[in-house]
Motif scaffolding. Structure first.
Motif, PDB file in Angstrom:
ATOM      1  N   LEU A   1       0.668  -1.363   0.071  1.00  0.00           N
ATOM      2  CA  LEU A   1       0.101  -0.124   0.097  1.00  0.00           C
ATOM      3  C   LEU A   1       0.780   1.371  -0.110  1.00  0.00           C
ATOM      4  O   LEU A   1       0.414   2.328  -0.372  1.00  0.00           O
ATOM      5  CB  LEU A   1      -0.978   0.072   1.296  1.00  0.00           C
ATOM      6  N   ARG A   2       1.849   1.241   0.730  1.00  0.00           N
ATOM      7  CA  ARG A   2       2.844   2.457   0.689  1.00  0.00           C
ATOM      8  C   ARG A   2       3.358   2.549  -0.516  1.00  0.00           C
ATOM      9  O   ARG A   2       3.621   3.939  -0.998  1.00  0.00           O
ATOM     10  CB  ARG A   2       3.665   2.286   2.013  1.00  0.00           C
ATOM     11  N   ARG A   3       3.757   1.631  -1.271  1.00  0.00           N
ATOM     12  CA  ARG A   3       4.551   1.452  -2.580  1.00  0.00           C
ATOM     13  C   ARG A   3       3.583   2.293  -3.666  1.00  0.00           C
ATOM     14  O   ARG A   3       4.045   2.647  -4.629  1.00  0.00           O
ATOM     15  CB  ARG A   3       5.074   0.132  -3.000  1.00  0.00           C
ATOM     16  N   LEU A   4       2.221   2.061  -3.357  1.00  0.00           N
ATOM     17  CA  LEU A   4       1.312   2.449  -4.239  1.00  0.00           C
ATOM     18  C   LEU A   4       1.267   4.030  -4.547  1.00  0.00           C
ATOM     19  O   LEU A   4       0.848   4.498  -5.595  1.00  0.00           O
ATOM     20  CB  LEU A   4      -0.133   2.318  -4.028  1.00  0.00           C
ATOM     21  N   SER A   5       1.776   4.803  -3.450  1.00  0.00           N
ATOM     22  CA  SER A   5       1.994   6.109  -3.521  1.00  0.00           C
ATOM     23  C   SER A   5       3.574   6.514  -3.477  1.00  0.00           C
ATOM     24  O   SER A   5       3.815   7.905  -3.041  1.00  0.00           O
ATOM     25  CB  SER A   5       1.142   6.716  -2.577  1.00  0.00           C
ATOM     26  N   ASP A   6       4.272   5.869  -3.723  1.00  0.00           N
ATOM     27  CA  ASP A   6       5.602   6.078  -3.688  1.00  0.00           C
ATOM     28  C   ASP A   6       6.089   7.274  -4.505  1.00  0.00           C
ATOM     29  O   ASP A   6       5.574   7.203  -5.921  1.00  0.00           O
ATOM     30  CB  ASP A   6       6.607   4.724  -3.785  1.00  0.00           C
ATOM     31  N   ASP A   7       7.056   8.200  -4.265  1.00  0.00           N
ATOM     32  CA  ASP A   7       7.337   9.030  -5.155  1.00  0.00           C
ATOM     33  C   ASP A   7       8.116   8.774  -6.541  1.00  0.00           C
ATOM     34  O   ASP A   7       8.086   8.925  -7.373  1.00  0.00           O
ATOM     35  CB  ASP A   7       8.369  10.204  -4.522  1.00  0.00           C
ATOM     36  N   ASP A   8       8.759   7.408  -6.302  1.00  0.00           N
ATOM     37  CA  ASP A   8       9.492   6.949  -7.635  1.00  0.00           C
ATOM     38  C   ASP A   8       8.507   6.175  -8.391  1.00  0.00           C
ATOM     39  O   ASP A   8       7.672   5.263  -7.838  1.00  0.00           O
ATOM     40  CB  ASP A   8      10.497   5.867  -6.784  1.00  0.00           C
ATOM     41  N   ASN A   9       8.563   6.725  -9.458  1.00  0.00           N
ATOM     42  CA  ASN A   9       7.658   5.922 -10.699  1.00  0.00           C
ATOM     43  C   ASN A   9       7.762   4.561 -10.675  1.00  0.00           C
ATOM     44  O   ASN A   9       6.859   3.936 -10.811  1.00  0.00           O
ATOM     45  CB  ASN A   9       7.774   6.852 -11.930  1.00  0.00           C
ATOM     46  N   SER A  10       8.970   4.088 -10.794  1.00  0.00           N
ATOM     47  CA  SER A  10       9.252   2.703 -10.968  1.00  0.00           C
ATOM     48  C   SER A  10       8.790   1.688  -9.947  1.00  0.00           C
ATOM     49  O   SER A  10       8.239   0.648 -10.092  1.00  0.00           O
ATOM     50  CB  SER A  10      10.711   2.360 -11.217  1.00  0.00           C
ATOM     51  N   VAL A  11       9.033   2.283  -8.587  1.00  0.00           N
ATOM     52  CA  VAL A  11       8.209   1.651  -7.397  1.00  0.00           C
ATOM     53  C   VAL A  11       6.840   1.482  -7.501  1.00  0.00           C
ATOM     54  O   VAL A  11       6.154   0.615  -7.229  1.00  0.00           O
ATOM     55  CB  VAL A  11       8.818   2.230  -6.376  1.00  0.00           C
ATOM     56  N   ARG A  12       6.452   2.671  -7.841  1.00  0.00           N
ATOM     57  CA  ARG A  12       4.818   2.749  -7.839  1.00  0.00           C
ATOM     58  C   ARG A  12       4.083   1.881  -9.086  1.00  0.00           C
ATOM     59  O   ARG A  12       3.308   1.171  -8.834  1.00  0.00           O
ATOM     60  CB  ARG A  12       4.343   4.291  -7.954  1.00  0.00           C
ATOM     61  N   LYS A  13       4.816   1.850 -10.231  1.00  0.00           N
ATOM     62  CA  LYS A  13       4.323   1.069 -11.223  1.00  0.00           C
ATOM     63  C   LYS A  13       4.532  -0.458 -11.046  1.00  0.00           C
ATOM     64  O   LYS A  13       3.681  -1.344 -11.266  1.00  0.00           O
ATOM     65  CB  LYS A  13       4.908   0.987 -12.682  1.00  0.00           C
ATOM     66  N   ALA A  14       5.740  -0.839 -10.224  1.00  0.00           N
ATOM     67  CA  ALA A  14       5.578  -2.232  -9.772  1.00  0.00           C
ATOM     68  C   ALA A  14       4.680  -2.646  -8.972  1.00  0.00           C
ATOM     69  O   ALA A  14       4.033  -3.851  -9.032  1.00  0.00           O
ATOM     70  CB  ALA A  14       7.183  -2.521  -9.270  1.00  0.00           C
ATOM     71  N   ALA A  15       4.306  -1.710  -7.858  1.00  0.00           N
ATOM     72  CA  ALA A  15       3.131  -1.846  -6.927  1.00  0.00           C
ATOM     73  C   ALA A  15       1.968  -1.973  -7.548  1.00  0.00           C
ATOM     74  O   ALA A  15       0.969  -2.989  -7.005  1.00  0.00           O
ATOM     75  CB  ALA A  15       3.222  -0.843  -5.936  1.00  0.00           C
TER      76      ALA A  15
ATOM     77  N   GLN B   1      -4.020   3.824   5.666  1.00  0.00           N
ATOM     78  CA  GLN B   1      -5.057   3.526   5.826  1.00  0.00           C
ATOM     79  C   GLN B   1      -5.974   4.115   4.957  1.00  0.00           C
ATOM     80  O   GLN B   1      -7.239   3.634   4.408  1.00  0.00           O
ATOM     81  CB  GLN B   1      -5.788   4.127   7.375  1.00  0.00           C
ATOM     82  N   ARG B   2      -5.712   5.548   4.397  1.00  0.00           N
ATOM     83  CA  ARG B   2      -6.361   5.966   3.347  1.00  0.00           C
ATOM     84  C   ARG B   2      -6.289   5.407   2.141  1.00  0.00           C
ATOM     85  O   ARG B   2      -7.369   5.139   1.460  1.00  0.00           O
ATOM     86  CB  ARG B   2      -6.029   7.469   3.120  1.00  0.00           C
ATOM     87  N   MET B   3      -5.026   4.806   1.887  1.00  0.00           N
ATOM     88  CA  MET B   3      -4.710   3.962   0.434  1.00  0.00           C
ATOM     89  C   MET B   3      -5.418   2.607   0.722  1.00  0.00           C
ATOM     90  O   MET B   3      -6.102   2.237  -0.315  1.00  0.00           O
ATOM     91  CB  MET B   3      -3.482   3.777   0.290  1.00  0.00           C
ATOM     92  N   ALA B   4      -5.708   2.276   1.798  1.00  0.00           N
ATOM     93  CA  ALA B   4      -6.541   0.938   2.037  1.00  0.00           C
ATOM     94  C   ALA B   4      -7.795   0.866   1.454  1.00  0.00           C
ATOM     95  O   ALA B   4      -8.525   0.112   1.046  1.00  0.00           O
ATOM     96  CB  ALA B   4      -6.174   0.291   3.313  1.00  0.00           C
ATOM     97  N   ALA B   5      -8.449   2.167   2.162  1.00  0.00           N
ATOM     98  CA  ALA B   5      -9.737   2.374   1.780  1.00  0.00           C
ATOM     99  C   ALA B   5     -10.157   2.401   0.128  1.00  0.00           C
ATOM    100  O   ALA B   5     -11.077   1.790  -0.500  1.00  0.00           O
ATOM    101  CB  ALA B   5     -10.159   3.682   2.391  1.00  0.00           C
ATOM    102  N   VAL B   6      -9.184   3.121  -0.317  1.00  0.00           N
ATOM    103  CA  VAL B   6      -9.227   3.548  -1.941  1.00  0.00           C
ATOM    104  C   VAL B   6      -9.064   1.883  -2.793  1.00  0.00           C
ATOM    105  O   VAL B   6      -9.698   1.655  -3.475  1.00  0.00           O
ATOM    106  CB  VAL B   6      -7.923   4.218  -2.337  1.00  0.00           C
TER     107      VAL B   6
END
Length: 317
Positions: A52-66, A99-104
């Motif tokens: 869930l944290r990685r889904l909002s990571d500043d690193d684009n590659s990390v976010r896309k992998a998540a 928690q906010r990301m989990a709800a989304v």
């Protein structure tokens, strides 16, 4: 082969307050699907939080992998259980981004998998699971103090309501209106009561944005008199009053669209929906809005612009 049976999970769906120690067998609630690729990566609560944290990571590659991992994880019973635990956790320590990301994410899972339309697709939510999710997500939505979390949970409630109300969720609207009253929105209400009322109002706002014809005929006789009573409560502030009127206007707009083909049912529904009271309230608002005072100007801006009878004038012809 299904390892989750032997893994102790902390969440029990039959506990009103959310998290506690002890084990409920997760496979009784969430079916094990697509586990081969994700079970080793998502076997603990902490690993679910990391995703869930990685889904909002500043690193684009990390976010896309998540995001890629999420495509598989969202049908994984263990991951869904972990996300739901996070969503329903009490906010005593404050609401964080996880928690906010989990709800989304839970909203996305419900939107995609609540209906099992294709027999070839995996069953993500069993009937027993749905019963528990409906009860717990509504409780979490009403208790949500954080604005973003409240909205995400209201979206989940709205989506499930669109599918399951009234046959499989008859207690939805009575529960919302137990929390949503004029006194609870009034200036003398406790913080907890006001929080519950605002959360319930947010759920109703989301529901009113997408209401089927049959739902309108069923819900308006129940909801409209109660909404009118709230709108007429003197101690309710202008922002809340505006939201109450907005919900009523959405219901009336929907009903107005049915006049030509369902005129008899529309008239019957209006008679049962406190129409005389709403007309009287309309006249009072308009008359009050013409008085030369600052407060009257605010009433005009807050209420008249979204007045229910501005939306469907054909109902008054």
């Amino acid at each position: 082969m299904w390892l989750l049976v032997s893994i102790g999970l902390p969440y029990r769906f039959d506990r009103p307050q959310g998290l506690r120690s002890g084990l409920g067998t997760i496979c009784d609630w969430f079916h094990p699907v697509s586990w081969v690729r994700s079970i080793l990566d998502l076997s603990t609560m902490e690993q679910a939080k990391q995703l869930l944290r990685r889904l909002s990571d500043d690193d684009n590659s990390v976010r896309k992998a998540a995001e890629t991992a999420l495509e598989t994880a969202e049908t994984n019973g263990h991951f869904i259980s972990s996300v739901f635990q996070i969503v329903c956790a009490r906010e005593s320590a404050g609401v964080g981004d996880v928690q906010r990301m989990a709800a989304v994410i839970f909203s996305r899972i419900v939107r995609r998998h609540w209906i099992h339309a294709n027999p070839d697709d995996p069953v993500v939510f069993s009937d027993t699971t749905k019963d528990r999710v409906r009860a717990d997500v509504l409780r979490a939505a009403i208790n949500a103090a954080d604005g973003k979390l409240r909205t995400s949970l209201a979206v989940v409630v709205g989506h499930i309501a669109h599918i399951d109300w009234p046959d499989r969720w008859p207690e939805l609207f009575p529960t919302l209106f137990r929390a949503l009253t004029g006194d609870a929105l009034g200036s003398g209400a406790t913080a907890t009561a006001r929080q519950g009322a605002l959360s319930s109002l947010r759920c109703l706002t989301i529901i009113s944005e997408d209401v089927s014809d049959d739902t309108l005929f069923r819900i308006m006789p129940f909801a409209m008199p109660r909404l009118l009573a709230i709108a007429q409560t003197a101690s309710v502030g202008l922002p809340a009053r505006k939201d109450v009127i907005r919900v009523s206007a959405a219901f009336l707009r929907g009903l107005a669209s049915l006049v030509r083909h369902e005129s008899a049912r529309v008239l019957e529904t209006l008679k049962a929906s406190a129409l005389p009271g709403w007309l009287s309230f309309s006249l009072r608002v308009r008359t009050y809005a013409r008085t030369p005072s600052v407060l009257a100007t605010k009433v005009n801006q807050s209420c008249q612009s979204v007045h229910p009878f501005d939306a469907p004038p054909c109902l008054l012809d």
